[in-house]
Design an enzyme around this catalytic site. Structure first.
Site, PDB file in Angstrom:
ATOM      1  N   ARG A  29     -21.500 -13.602  -9.287  1.00 32.07           N
ATOM      2  CA  ARG A  29     -20.715 -14.528  -9.938  1.00 32.07           C
ATOM      3  C   ARG A  29     -21.701 -15.802 -10.453  1.00 32.07           C
ATOM      4  NH1 ARG A  29     -18.010 -17.663  -7.407  1.00 32.07           N
ATOM      5  NH2 ARG A  29     -18.362 -16.998  -5.311  1.00 32.07           N
ATOM      6  N   TYR A  39     -20.564  -7.645 -13.459  1.00 37.99           N
ATOM      7  CA  TYR A  39     -20.239  -7.757 -12.199  1.00 37.99           C
ATOM      8  C   TYR A  39     -19.049  -8.196 -11.898  1.00 37.99           C
ATOM      9  CZ  TYR A  39     -19.755  -9.921  -7.468  1.00 37.99           C
ATOM     10  OH  TYR A  39     -19.592 -10.203  -6.278  1.00 37.99           O
ATOM     11  N   LYS A  68     -10.619 -13.199  -9.435  1.00 32.39           N
ATOM     12  CA  LYS A  68     -10.925 -14.851  -9.546  1.00 32.39           C
ATOM     13  C   LYS A  68     -10.631 -15.484 -10.710  1.00 32.39           C
ATOM     14  CE  LYS A  68     -13.442 -14.004  -5.732  1.00 32.39           C
ATOM     15  NZ  LYS A  68     -12.928 -14.562  -4.411  1.00 32.39           N
ATOM     16  N   HIS A 128      -7.774 -19.277  -1.984  1.00 30.59           N
ATOM     17  CA  HIS A 128      -8.926 -18.334  -1.613  1.00 30.59           C
ATOM     18  C   HIS A 128      -8.917 -17.947  -0.148  1.00 30.59           C
ATOM     19  CE1 HIS A 128     -13.573 -17.448  -1.994  1.00 30.59           C
ATOM     20  NE2 HIS A 128     -12.983 -16.335  -1.966  1.00 30.59           N
ATOM     21  N   SER A 140     -17.047 -17.688  -0.095  1.00 27.68           N
ATOM     22  CA  SER A 140     -17.304 -16.207  -0.584  1.00 27.68           C
ATOM     23  C   SER A 140     -18.446 -15.713   0.679  1.00 27.68           C
ATOM     24  CB  SER A 140     -17.822 -16.295  -1.774  1.00 27.68           C
ATOM     25  OG  SER A 140     -16.944 -16.728  -2.567  1.00 27.68           O
ATOM     26  N   CYS A 185     -18.384 -15.200   3.878  1.00 33.43           N
ATOM     27  CA  CYS A 185     -18.355 -16.031   5.296  1.00 33.43           C
ATOM     28  C   CYS A 185     -17.461 -15.281   5.941  1.00 33.43           C
ATOM     29  CB  CYS A 185     -17.900 -17.505   5.116  1.00 33.43           C
ATOM     30  SG  CYS A 185     -19.255 -18.359   4.100  1.00 33.43           S
ATOM     31  N   ASP A 242      -8.700 -11.882   0.678  1.00 32.98           N
ATOM     32  CA  ASP A 242      -9.311 -12.739  -0.152  1.00 32.98           C
ATOM     33  C   ASP A 242      -8.651 -13.677  -0.914  1.00 32.98           C
ATOM     34  OD1 ASP A 242     -11.925 -13.515  -1.449  1.00 32.98           O
ATOM     35  OD2 ASP A 242     -11.413 -12.679  -3.192  1.00 32.98           O
ATOM     36  N   ARG A 268     -21.289  -4.331  -3.159  1.00 32.18           N
ATOM     37  CA  ARG A 268     -19.949  -4.325  -2.682  1.00 32.18           C
ATOM     38  C   ARG A 268     -19.410  -3.132  -2.702  1.00 32.18           C
ATOM     39  NH1 ARG A 268     -17.209  -9.898  -2.887  1.00 32.18           N
ATOM     40  NH2 ARG A 268     -18.985 -11.249  -3.184  1.00 32.18           N
TER      41      ARG A 268
HETATM   42  C1  OXD Z   1     -16.134 -14.108  -3.888  1.00 37.91           C
HETATM   43  C2  OXD Z   1     -15.394 -12.541  -3.622  1.00 37.91           C
HETATM   44  O1  OXD Z   1     -17.290 -14.188  -4.536  1.00 37.91           O
HETATM   45  O2  OXD Z   1     -14.487 -12.262  -2.939  1.00 37.91           O
HETATM   46  O3  OXD Z   1     -15.468 -15.118  -3.188  1.00 37.91           O
HETATM   47  O4  OXD Z   1     -15.971 -11.869  -4.245  1.00 37.91           O
HETATM   48 MN    MN Z   2     -13.669 -14.367  -2.623  1.00 44.45          MN
END
Ligand code: OXD
Ligand code: MN
Length: 601
Positions: A86, A216, A225, A245, A267, A269, A294, A385
């Protein structure tokens, strides 16, 4: 470039699923007039459409087919190396005034940004196919569910959206033919994948998104998002609900008593790992199930928060995923999965750093270069990913499609902190919990471009995703609290604290069940805790540590707080609030004063 591909001509019956809604038809015509694609492909999300698009993507080198025996019906995509995460610095909230976007967002005046983007989009799809994707976010019969349409010139986006959203007829039906119905307009074009012409722009007042110059996922799967969080949070405030989130998980005791918990971590984590947690042997009979990994949309029902997962799939970080760290994720990505930027082995399998077993003697890395264990470069990009349908998850919660959502007993905030933050503590009440969320911090990860490992404040893990003024967002949380007669308890966790030797104090992963169990005990009013300046802390005997191979002194250290570190933390809170330039609600300023005063008692 690998992800930009020429137009395709579908056979009859594919790509012609035009909706009846005139507002959609007019909008698509307007975008086509501007971008001038070779043709328009109206998606319906069907299996035969998917098969056709996969075949075309293979021919045009957008996808590589993986070994059918090892990873059935799965594919690898390689993005442009300049386009792997991102881009927060090029993400804009375009509201009539700067104040509405607030101090944490990049802002642009809408007319100015529309003009700039329209100039870039002029003729941008010449020689390409323009896809129109109808989708919904949320279960088919939920009041919270939103309809979106995404226009894109990327087949990879279409294939990913089919995994990540409920796509096709279900959206067309839900929208109906009312030209004034609420729906999100999303336009995406790869342009020439040039980082200097990359912008992710949101127009909350128009329920519209325009994303250019990237391929991406986090920048281009506009459902995720962009709609579910940035536009979603704006709509949620207007309509009196929460777009967060957060993962959502279910925990069921051996006696069959079930609680649902929502957790906000920044993100990369470990939200996906926590949402799919397998309890250690000692917790035989306990079950954890996933509602979402998410995003949570939560509304008030009968005085409680009730949550749905608006998504249909998982777009997770691959490196580090293994049978040891997350067996359920491994099972989920063994088939029907779209991988991006992992390594390809000589036998057509995928590989990444942290996968079980020895590294392959040779592979092709995420950039398409030869790789061996002696290579200096990583084989898989740190933000590589998987996109996989949630139906693949062996521990998917049975109520994931329930329109009214699942009742939330606890909310957890957490970040990646090497110091200061104990393993877990509980807020004294709702507003104190909002304060914990508002002052959350975490070390940055590879999910966004920029330096990795720097502590930054990330309120409610929404810093990159709140679509309006963060002060109003805090206020909205406080207002929601006033309407809850049975609010969830609020906790803070940190799996990442390190000892003086620089080693993690807590094993994490499945052992996080021990923390979850204490949280559930607190919800059941059976768990013990001691009062501390920062909130309710468990003492070692309040947490079930049976069969845990961790030294007692590490447990004492990770459960405790260091007053000196907390003085620095308090100063960090103050600096953060000051940096927001006066938008922080009185209630939270008061919380900070009370916290400081408790340390002096
Ligand atoms: C993020 C994702 O970047 O979930 O938070 O991809
Ligand atoms: Mn996320």
């Amino acid at each position: 470039m690998r992800n930009i591909a020429p137009a395709i001509s579908p056979p009859a019956g594919i790509g012609d699923h035009k909706p009846a809604n005139q507002a959609v038809l007019d909008w698509v015509q307007d975008v086509a007039k501007l971008t001038q694609p070779e043709n328009i492909f109206w998606c319906d999300g069907s299996d035969c459409e998917n098969a056709f698009l996969i075949e075309q993507s293979l021919q045009q080198n957008v996808l590589i087919k993986l070994n059918e025996k090892k990873v059935p019906r799965s594919y690898l995509h390689r993005s442009n190396p300049n386009d792997v995460a991102r881009v927060e610095q090029f993400t804009f909230i375009c509201t009539p005034t700067k104040e509405e976007a607030g101090p944490t967002n990049n802002w642009s005046e809408p007319a100015e940004m529309y003009l700039k983007l329209q100039t870039m989009l002029k003729g941008a799809m010449r020689g390409r196919t323009m896809f129109v994707i109808p989708y919904i976010m949320g279960p088919a019969d939920s009041l919270l569910t939103k309809v979106g349409f995404e226009i894109t010139d990327s087949k990879y986006v279409v294939l990913s959206m089919r995994i990540m959203t409920r796509m096709g007829d279900v959206a067309i039906k839900r929208l109906g033919d009312d030209a004034n119905a609420e729906w999100n307009r999303g336009v995406h074009s790869l342009l020439d994948v040039d980082p200097t012409r990359r912008f992710i722009c949101h127009f909350p007042q128009d329920n519209a998104i325009i994303s250019v110059g990237s391929g991406y996922g986090g920048n281009v799967l506009l459902s995720k998002k962009c709609l579910a969080l940035r536009i979603g949070s704006y709509l949620a405030r207007k309509q009196g609900w929460l777009a967060e989130h957060m993962l959502i998980l279910g925990v069921e005791s051996p006696e069959g008593k079930k609680h649902y918990v929502a957790a906000a971590f920044p993100s990369a984590c470990g939200k996906t790992n926590f949402a799919m947690l397998i309890p250690p042997k000692h917790f035989a009979g306990w079950k954890v199930t996933t509602v979402g990994d998410d995003i949570a949309w939560m509304q008030i029902r009968d005085g409680r928060l009730s949550a749905v997962n608006p998504e249909n799939g998982y777009f997770g970080v691959v490196p580090g995923t293994s049978y040891k760290s997350n067996p359920n994720a491994m099972k989920s990505i063994e088939h029907d999965t779209l991988y991006t930027n992992v390594a390809l082995t000589d036998d057509g399998d995928v590989w990444w750093e942290g996968k079980d077993g020895a590294p392959p003697a040779h592979a092709i890395d995420w950039r398409g270069n030869d790789w061996t264990p002696d290579s200096k470069e990583k084989a898989a990009h740190p933000n590589s990913r998987f996109a996989t349908p949630m139906g693949n998850n062996p521990v998917l919660d049975p109520d994931v499609e329930k329109g009214e959502g699942v009742p939330i007993s606890a909310i957890i905030f957490g970040g990646r902190r090497s110091d200061t933050m104990p393993l877990v503590f509980q807020a004294f009440d709702w507003n104190h919990g909002v304060y914990l969320g508002a002052t959350m911090a975490s070390e940055t990860t590879a999910a966004a471009t920029g330096a990795v490992g720097q502590v930054r404040r990330d309120p409610m893990a929404m810093l990159p995703f709140c679509g309006y003024n963060i002060g109003d967002y805090f206020r909205h949380w406080i207002e929601i609290g006033k309407r809850l007669t049975n609010p969830p308890l609020i906790f803070n966790v940190n799996w990442f604290r390190k000892g003086k030797d620089g080693k993690f104090l807590w094993p994490g992963f499945g052992d996080n069940m021990r923390v979850l169990k204490w949280i559930i005990d607190r919800c059941e009013k059976s768990g013990g805790a001691v009062e501390s300046p920062i909130g309710w802390l468990p003492s070692p005997h309040d947490v079930d540590l049976a069969d845990l191979d961790v030294e007692h002194k590490c447990i004492v250290e990770i459960l405790g707080i260091d007053h000196e570190e907390w003085q620095k933390e308090l100063a960090g809170h103050q600096n953060f609030f000051e940096s927001l330039g006066g938008v922080v609600p009185e209630e939270l300023l008061k919380q900070r004063e009370q916290l400081a005063a408790r340390f002096k008692q």
